[in-house]
Design an enzyme around this catalytic site. Structure first.
Site, PDB file in Angstrom:
ATOM      1  N   LYS A 127       0.994  -1.016   0.113  1.00  0.00           N
ATOM      2  CA  LYS A 127       0.157  -0.024   0.078  1.00  0.00           C
ATOM      3  C   LYS A 127       0.862   1.299  -0.045  1.00  0.00           C
ATOM      4  O   LYS A 127       1.825   1.125   0.493  1.00  0.00           O
ATOM      5  CB  LYS A 127      -0.822   0.153   1.182  1.00  0.00           C
ATOM      6  CG  LYS A 127      -2.007  -1.081   1.280  1.00  0.00           C
ATOM      7  CD  LYS A 127      -3.117  -0.518   0.983  1.00  0.00           C
ATOM      8  CE  LYS A 127      -4.326  -1.472   1.227  1.00  0.00           C
ATOM      9  NZ  LYS A 127      -4.709  -2.023   2.596  1.00  0.00           N
ATOM     10  N   HIS A 130       1.654   6.794   2.563  1.00  0.00           N
ATOM     11  CA  HIS A 130       1.278   8.184   2.324  1.00  0.00           C
ATOM     12  C   HIS A 130       1.303   9.332   3.625  1.00  0.00           C
ATOM     13  O   HIS A 130       1.706   8.830   4.382  1.00  0.00           O
ATOM     14  CB  HIS A 130      -0.329   8.204   1.637  1.00  0.00           C
ATOM     15  CG  HIS A 130      -1.218   7.636   2.562  1.00  0.00           C
ATOM     16  ND1 HIS A 130      -1.710   8.375   3.825  1.00  0.00           N
ATOM     17  CD2 HIS A 130      -1.997   6.472   2.770  1.00  0.00           C
ATOM     18  CE1 HIS A 130      -2.572   7.471   4.495  1.00  0.00           C
ATOM     19  NE2 HIS A 130      -2.610   6.562   3.796  1.00  0.00           N
ATOM     20  N   HIS A 133       0.649   8.530   7.050  1.00  0.00           N
ATOM     21  CA  HIS A 133       1.579   7.827   7.794  1.00  0.00           C
ATOM     22  C   HIS A 133       2.652   8.545   8.365  1.00  0.00           C
ATOM     23  O   HIS A 133       3.226   8.291   9.431  1.00  0.00           O
ATOM     24  CB  HIS A 133       2.321   6.821   7.124  1.00  0.00           C
ATOM     25  CG  HIS A 133       1.638   5.713   6.346  1.00  0.00           C
ATOM     26  ND1 HIS A 133       1.246   5.394   4.996  1.00  0.00           N
ATOM     27  CD2 HIS A 133       0.705   4.874   7.098  1.00  0.00           C
ATOM     28  CE1 HIS A 133       0.339   4.662   5.055  1.00  0.00           C
ATOM     29  NE2 HIS A 133       0.160   3.998   6.141  1.00  0.00           N
TER      30      HIS A 133
HETATM   31  N1  ARG Z   1      -0.577  -1.591  10.145  1.00  0.00           N
HETATM   32  C1  ARG Z   1      -1.494  -0.928  10.923  1.00  0.00           C
HETATM   33  C2  ARG Z   1      -2.277   0.194   9.883  1.00  0.00           C
HETATM   34  O1  ARG Z   1      -1.487   0.643   9.067  1.00  0.00           O
HETATM   35  C3  ARG Z   1      -1.124  -0.167  12.149  1.00  0.00           C
HETATM   36  C4  ARG Z   1      -0.561  -1.092  13.001  1.00  0.00           C
HETATM   37  C5  ARG Z   1      -0.521  -0.636  14.398  1.00  0.00           C
HETATM   38  N2  ARG Z   1       0.146  -1.633  15.469  1.00  0.00           N
HETATM   39  C6  ARG Z   1      -0.417  -2.626  15.869  1.00  0.00           C
HETATM   40  N3  ARG Z   1       0.259  -3.433  16.681  1.00  0.00           N
HETATM   41  N4  ARG Z   1      -1.544  -3.042  15.839  1.00  0.00           N
HETATM   42  O2  ARG Z   1      -3.763   0.696  10.160  1.00  0.00           O
END
Ligand code: ARG
Length: 566
Positions: A127, A130, A133
């Protein structure tokens, strides 16, 4: 450094023994302006104890106290006893401490022997990385630096979103329409196209969804073809992300993402089962959180596949076993507030007392001037493009203002990227905010370039004035109000850092160094340096050195560089 507040407490305690020191300390206030002193002790509490008007008590205390060497004046105003710091002592303790500790000024060892995990950034692979983030990435980076500065043993974790049903979709889509060469040339955009196409087609043709489920299942069960494709997608995505991390000067100690926990889940699910937490519901397993006013949590689907939160439960347990953390911090958007409340509750229900050491640090959304961000509508703004545009614009400004500057490109990078980070960290993290180019790149006002420019200006003054760290200085020459105001801000810097740590709030530091930069420029405008007699010049240069050093430390804690020239 002398702790003047503690000194006030001791002085008051000498004459008021009916309150202990902690109580006195908790009562002390900072008056609204310095004309009213540096510290004020309100006497309302004592009025109740002594059954006497607070004004009278304040007057008595003001008459009785022995000021000692650290304060120059005490005064009662109504029910308050106001204390005025001895300015020479203040100047001496601040400037000497900074000379001695240099860029460590403001650090402590309170974290000694304690491990703090900071999980941040954690993008989803395949993905776009962007502009949305950027917040987790720079807030997390700064929080880690702040903890480290206070002596904690920190670990930087990137919990990559590298697992889940969307990889079933991607693999299915790739097998239908994918072309390796096309993807390698522009991985994220091409993978995004595949993903979008798959979703569109699946609207028309339900069977595609089954294919996606099939491939995710295969992936979970270790099918070689699925694994290989997944690994490839992960590698090319990470390569893209690393370009952004390099621009931001950010590294991680671990990229163990969601996939890392896939083989650790069966054990955890079993454990939840044994502890009686799981309920079956039409072939799926859930944890009921109704007693805690939260919706139920799906742990395992009826087809056996696991979920985002299941991987988070496994990850938390793994982290405790592997790192034995003092704190486990998650820097993740506030949209996931419920997710983390549920996660921590489940860990607590599993009987792990360390659930209390898990902290979610949420933050608000960033949007662009022309509307919010949305991946679905395809209006993605890549963070890399934003950073590069910031660098380019900065380079133009440098070409205009200072065309002879050495290594312009490097400075443009430090200032352009610094400007974006600074804007991100300027507001209270929980607030939503709008990203605007004008504000970000301006050299005036409360911006990164302004603070960096102040630092560079201070640096050039030190060169011009041939400042020497070991010169003996008569601090009593610094009496001007603008000098003292700057010194006060420097004195308060260590407290601002601790405050930022306790509240997980880098903006406290951002704002503090903006104040220092403003006070520095005010001082610079009202107090000539090069043209005054030698002793005064030395004293003022010393103040310039102190301000420069603290600004640099502050910027460093935000993850921003401080070029010496710009
Ligand atoms: N990958 C997830 C996102 O982009 C965020 C992860 C956050 N960390 C976790 N331990 N859940 O929304």
């Amino acid at each position: 450094m002398i702790d003047f507040k503690k000194e006030v407490v001791s002085i008051i305690h000498e004459v008021v023994d009916s309150l202990d020191k902690e109580e006195i300390e908790s009562l002390i206030e900072i008056p609204p302006n310095y004309d009213m002193g540096d510290y004020a002790f309100p006497c309302f509490r004592l009025a109740k104890i002594f059954r006497k008007a607070p004004n009278l008590i304040a007057e008595e205390i003001a008459n009785k106290v022995e000021l000692g060497e650290y304060f120059e004046k005490v005064e009662n105003v109504g029910p308050y006893v106001n204390f005025f710091i001895n300015k020479v002592k203040l100047t001496e303790t601040v400037l000497d401490s900074i000379k001695e500790e240099k860029e460590k000024f403001g650090s402590t060892n309170i974290g000694k022997g304690r491990k703090v995990l900071v999980e941040f950034s954690s993008p989803n692979i395949a993905k776009p990385f962007h502009i949305g983030h950027i917040r987790t990435t720079v807030i997390g980076n700064s929080i880690e630096k702040i903890f480290k500065f206070q002596g904690f043993n920190t670990v930087r974790l990137n919990h990559l979103g590298d697992y889940g049903t969307q990889f079933g979709m991607l693999i299915a889509a790739y097998k239908k329409w994918g072309d390796m060469e096309v993807i390698e040339a522009d991985p994220i955009n091409e993978l995004l196209k595949l993903y979008v196409k798959f979703n569109a087609e699946a609207e028309k043709d339900e069977s595609l969804k089954d294919e996606a489920r099939y491939w995710f299942k295969e992936l979970e069960e270790g099918n070689e073809e699925a694994l290989e494709l997944w690994q490839w997608i992960r590698d090319i995505s990470l390569k893209e992300f690393n370009r952004v991390y390099e621009l931001l000067n950010i590294e991680f100690d671990s990229y163990a993402g969601e996939s890392f926990y896939s083989d650790k889940m069966p054990r955890v699910i079993e454990e939840m089962e044994e502890k009686g937490l799981l309920k079956e519901s039409r072939g799926a397993y859930i944890v009921d959180l109704e007693p805690y006013d939260m919706p139920p949590v799906l742990i395992k689907k009826s087809d056996g596949s696991t979920l985002y939160i299941t991987r988070d439960i496994a990850a938390a347990i793994y982290r405790k076993e592997h790192y034995d953390f003092y704190k486990n911090i998650y820097v993740v958007a506030s949209q996931q507030n419920l997710h983390f409340k549920q996660l921590f509750k489940i860990i607590e229900l599993m009987g792990y007392e360390w659930a209390k050491d898990c902290v979610h640090v949420p933050f608000g959304m960033v949007s662009l001037e022309d509307g919010t961000l949305s991946t679905r509508q395809g209006r993605v703004v890549f963070l890399e493009d934003v950073l590069n545009k910031a660098i380019e614009s900065t380079l133009k400004i440098i070409e205009e203002r200072n065309p002879d500057l050495e290594n312009k490109e490097e400075v443009a990078k430090q200032v352009g990227v610094g400007a974006v980070i600074f804007q991100e960290l300027f507001n209270n993290r929980i607030k939503d905010y709008v990203f605007t180019w004008d504000r970000t790149l301006s050299f005036e006002g409360e911006t990164g370039p302004y603070v960096q420019y102040t630092h560079a200006r201070a640096n050039s003054l030190l060169g011009k004035g041939q400042f020497k760290l070991e010169d003996r200085v008569d601090y009593s020459l610094l009496q001007n109000e603008d000098e003292i105001n700057l010194i006060r801000l420097l004195y308060n810097f260590p407290k601002a850092v601790l405050d930022a740590l306790e509240k997980y709030e880098p903006s406290i530091i951002t704002r503090h160094i903006v104040e220092i930069a403003k006070a520095f420029n005010k001082f610079y405008n009202s107090c000539p340096i090069m043209t005054v007699e030698e002793d005064l010049k030395k004293a003022r240069l010393n103040l310039v050195y102190a301000a420069k050093t603290v600004i640099k430390t502050g910027l460093g804690l935000l993850g921003i560089e401080a070029p010496d020239k710009m």
